[in-house]
Motif scaffolding. Structure first.
Motif, PDB file in Angstrom:
ATOM      1  N   PHE A 197       9.768  12.005  -7.239  1.00  0.00           N
ATOM      2  CA  PHE A 197      11.087  11.395  -7.034  1.00  0.00           C
ATOM      3  C   PHE A 197      10.931  10.040  -6.337  1.00  0.00           C
ATOM      4  CE2 PHE A 197      10.123  14.225  -3.512  1.00  0.00           C
ATOM      5  CZ  PHE A 197      10.384  13.444  -2.396  1.00  0.00           C
ATOM      6  N   ASP A 198      12.023   9.293  -6.283  1.00  0.00           N
ATOM      7  CA  ASP A 198      11.992   7.966  -5.650  1.00  0.00           C
ATOM      8  C   ASP A 198      12.056   8.146  -4.128  1.00  0.00           C
ATOM      9  OD1 ASP A 198      11.995   5.273  -5.202  1.00  0.00           O
ATOM     10  OD2 ASP A 198      14.027   4.907  -5.936  1.00  0.00           O
ATOM     11  N   ALA A 199      10.880   8.220  -3.509  1.00  0.00           N
ATOM     12  CA  ALA A 199      10.794   8.542  -2.080  1.00  0.00           C
ATOM     13  C   ALA A 199      11.333   7.409  -1.205  1.00  0.00           C
ATOM     14  CB  ALA A 199       9.334   8.817  -1.708  1.00  0.00           C
ATOM     15  N   ILE A 221      13.678   2.084   5.491  1.00  0.00           N
ATOM     16  CA  ILE A 221      13.762   0.655   5.163  1.00  0.00           C
ATOM     17  C   ILE A 221      13.718   0.413   3.653  1.00  0.00           C
ATOM     18  CG2 ILE A 221      12.892  -0.288   7.346  1.00  0.00           C
ATOM     19  CD1 ILE A 221      10.099  -0.465   5.939  1.00  0.00           C
ATOM     20  N   GLY A 222      14.015   1.448   2.879  1.00  0.00           N
ATOM     21  CA  GLY A 222      14.058   1.244   1.436  1.00  0.00           C
ATOM     22  C   GLY A 222      13.537   2.430   0.659  1.00  0.00           C
ATOM     23  N   LYS A 223      13.210   2.174  -0.593  1.00  0.00           N
ATOM     24  CA  LYS A 223      12.687   3.200  -1.501  1.00  0.00           C
ATOM     25  C   LYS A 223      11.370   2.716  -2.100  1.00  0.00           C
ATOM     26  CE  LYS A 223      16.199   6.236  -1.863  1.00  0.00           C
ATOM     27  NZ  LYS A 223      16.050   7.686  -1.719  1.00  0.00           N
ATOM     28  N   LEU A 226       0.819  -1.219   0.000  1.00  0.00           N
ATOM     29  CA  LEU A 226       0.000   0.000   0.000  1.00  0.00           C
ATOM     30  C   LEU A 226       0.851   1.266   0.000  1.00  0.00           C
ATOM     31  CD1 LEU A 226      -2.892   1.144   0.087  1.00  0.00           C
ATOM     32  CD2 LEU A 226      -2.829   0.900   2.588  1.00  0.00           C
ATOM     33  N   VAL A 227       2.003   1.225   0.682  1.00  0.00           N
ATOM     34  CA  VAL A 227       2.844   2.430   0.762  1.00  0.00           C
ATOM     35  C   VAL A 227       3.321   2.841  -0.635  1.00  0.00           C
ATOM     36  CG1 VAL A 227       5.119   1.318   1.155  1.00  0.00           C
ATOM     37  CG2 VAL A 227       4.642   3.575   2.143  1.00  0.00           C
ATOM     38  N   LYS A 228       3.497   1.862  -1.526  1.00  0.00           N
ATOM     39  CA  LYS A 228       3.882   2.174  -2.902  1.00  0.00           C
ATOM     40  C   LYS A 228       2.717   2.833  -3.646  1.00  0.00           C
ATOM     41  CE  LYS A 228       5.926  -1.193  -5.194  1.00  0.00           C
ATOM     42  NZ  LYS A 228       7.127  -0.508  -5.745  1.00  0.00           N
ATOM     43  N   ASP A 229       1.525   2.376  -3.317  1.00  0.00           N
ATOM     44  CA  ASP A 229       0.295   2.817  -3.981  1.00  0.00           C
ATOM     45  C   ASP A 229      -0.081   4.255  -3.641  1.00  0.00           C
ATOM     46  OD1 ASP A 229      -1.094   1.415  -5.790  1.00  0.00           O
ATOM     47  OD2 ASP A 229      -2.671   0.714  -4.433  1.00  0.00           O
ATOM     48  N   ILE A 230       0.242   4.688  -2.428  1.00  0.00           N
ATOM     49  CA  ILE A 230      -0.238   6.008  -1.965  1.00  0.00           C
ATOM     50  C   ILE A 230       0.816   7.099  -2.094  1.00  0.00           C
ATOM     51  CG2 ILE A 230      -1.865   4.977  -0.331  1.00  0.00           C
ATOM     52  CD1 ILE A 230       0.186   5.840   1.908  1.00  0.00           C
ATOM     53  N   THR A 231       1.994   6.759  -2.640  1.00  0.00           N
ATOM     54  CA  THR A 231       3.060   7.758  -2.758  1.00  0.00           C
ATOM     55  C   THR A 231       2.846   8.598  -4.009  1.00  0.00           C
ATOM     56  OG1 THR A 231       4.602   6.349  -1.565  1.00  0.00           O
ATOM     57  CG2 THR A 231       5.556   8.074  -2.917  1.00  0.00           C
ATOM     58  N   THR A 256       8.124   9.383   2.066  1.00  0.00           N
ATOM     59  CA  THR A 256       8.300  10.835   2.132  1.00  0.00           C
ATOM     60  C   THR A 256       6.996  11.531   1.729  1.00  0.00           C
ATOM     61  OG1 THR A 256      10.556  10.418   1.394  1.00  0.00           O
ATOM     62  CG2 THR A 256       9.830  12.709   1.405  1.00  0.00           C
ATOM     63  N   MET A 257       6.447  12.323   2.628  1.00  0.00           N
ATOM     64  CA  MET A 257       5.230  13.119   2.399  1.00  0.00           C
ATOM     65  C   MET A 257       3.942  12.306   2.246  1.00  0.00           C
ATOM     66  SD  MET A 257       7.025  15.929  -0.085  1.00  0.00           S
ATOM     67  CE  MET A 257       5.527  16.685  -0.676  1.00  0.00           C
ATOM     68  N   SER A 258       3.981  11.007   2.542  1.00  0.00           N
ATOM     69  CA  SER A 258       2.725  10.239   2.478  1.00  0.00           C
ATOM     70  C   SER A 258       2.153  10.104   3.886  1.00  0.00           C
ATOM     71  CB  SER A 258       2.964   8.829   1.902  1.00  0.00           C
ATOM     72  OG  SER A 258       3.282   7.904   2.939  1.00  0.00           O
ATOM     73  N   PRO A 259       0.846   9.817   4.011  1.00  0.00           N
ATOM     74  CA  PRO A 259       0.302   9.527   5.340  1.00  0.00           C
ATOM     75  C   PRO A 259       0.864   8.208   5.861  1.00  0.00           C
ATOM     76  CG  PRO A 259      -1.366   9.175   3.631  1.00  0.00           C
ATOM     77  CD  PRO A 259      -0.168   9.760   2.948  1.00  0.00           C
TER      78      PRO A 259
END
Length: 232
Positions: free
Chosen positions: A38-40, A175-177, A29-34, A217-220
């Protein structure tokens, strides 16, 4: 409060209010909401049931993330001349001693990790007031004060991270990008959480893992169901 963009509103709508997700679902989900271009970075925040003001409840440690952090880590090796080749061969970006101590005293801190040796800690110790606030001070507990300089450089270049609970009882680390596949984010998260589990102070009573959140970065933040993590 800044107004949300259309993309940010769309991202927020994908998170169910009040729901705690499994670690695997949160990693996807974290990938989905970014919404950044840039590669956060992907970060994990773990609230622990400890009181960091008590010396016997300070949680600090190191973990080697199986897939690295995705960041380019700039390493300075403050070493004696006989160790310079070893540090360079391992990939240190800057190698030397007195000239770099002088540069740091002049305000230069353009590195991410400093590795040094026990025999020169008396010299390096003078830099505490500059390096301490920037979290750059070498420390034997984190493996950055060692005679095995080459190994230490290789480790930090390969994904070894140093973490410490802050004064509010939270561990915050990358823990990654976002470009990582979800399974690599998940595996890196498991590594840090299992490492934290092993570091539980015997004096800590009650619930140890109070809450876990994953964000970019900058996501909820996405709440993780602590029971979904095996081995903690």
């Amino acid at each position: 409060m800044a107004r949300l963009t259309k993309n940010q509103k769309k991202a927020l709508s994908k998170i169910e209010v009040g729901k705690a997700y499994s670690l695997q679902d949160a990693s996807a989900l974290v990938k989905d909401i970014t919404t950044t271009k840039f590669d956060a970075s992907v970060d994990i925040d773990v609230r622990l049931g400890v009181d960091p003001r008590k010396a016997n409840q300070m949680v600090r440690g190191i973990a080697t993330l199986p897939h690295g952090t995705g960041k380019t880590v700039r390493v300075l090796a403050l070493v004696t001349p006989d160790k310079e080749e070893e540090a360079k061969a391992a990939g240190a970006d800057y190698v030397g001693l007195d000239e770099y101590i002088a540069k740091i005293e002049g305000g230069w801190t353009d590195v991410d990790i400093i590795i040094t040796m026990p025999s020169v800690m008396a010299k390096v110790g003078r830099l505490g007031r500059i390096l301490g606030p920037r979290n750059l001070m070498p420390n034997p507990k984190s493996g950055t004060v060692t005679t095995e300089v080459g190994k230490a450089v290789t480790d930090v270049k390969g994904g070894k991270i140093d973490f410490k609970v802050d004064k509010t009882g939270i561990i915050h680390t990358s823990i990654g990008k976002v470009s990582f596949p979800a399974d690599k984010i998940y595996e890196n998260a498991v590594e840090i959480l299992q490492t934290l589990s092993k570091l539980k102070p015997s004096s800590s009573k009650g619930t140890y893992f109070k809450s876990i959140h994953i964000s970019s970065t900058m996501s909820p933040g996405i709440e993780v169901e602590t029971k979904s993590v095996v081995g903690i």
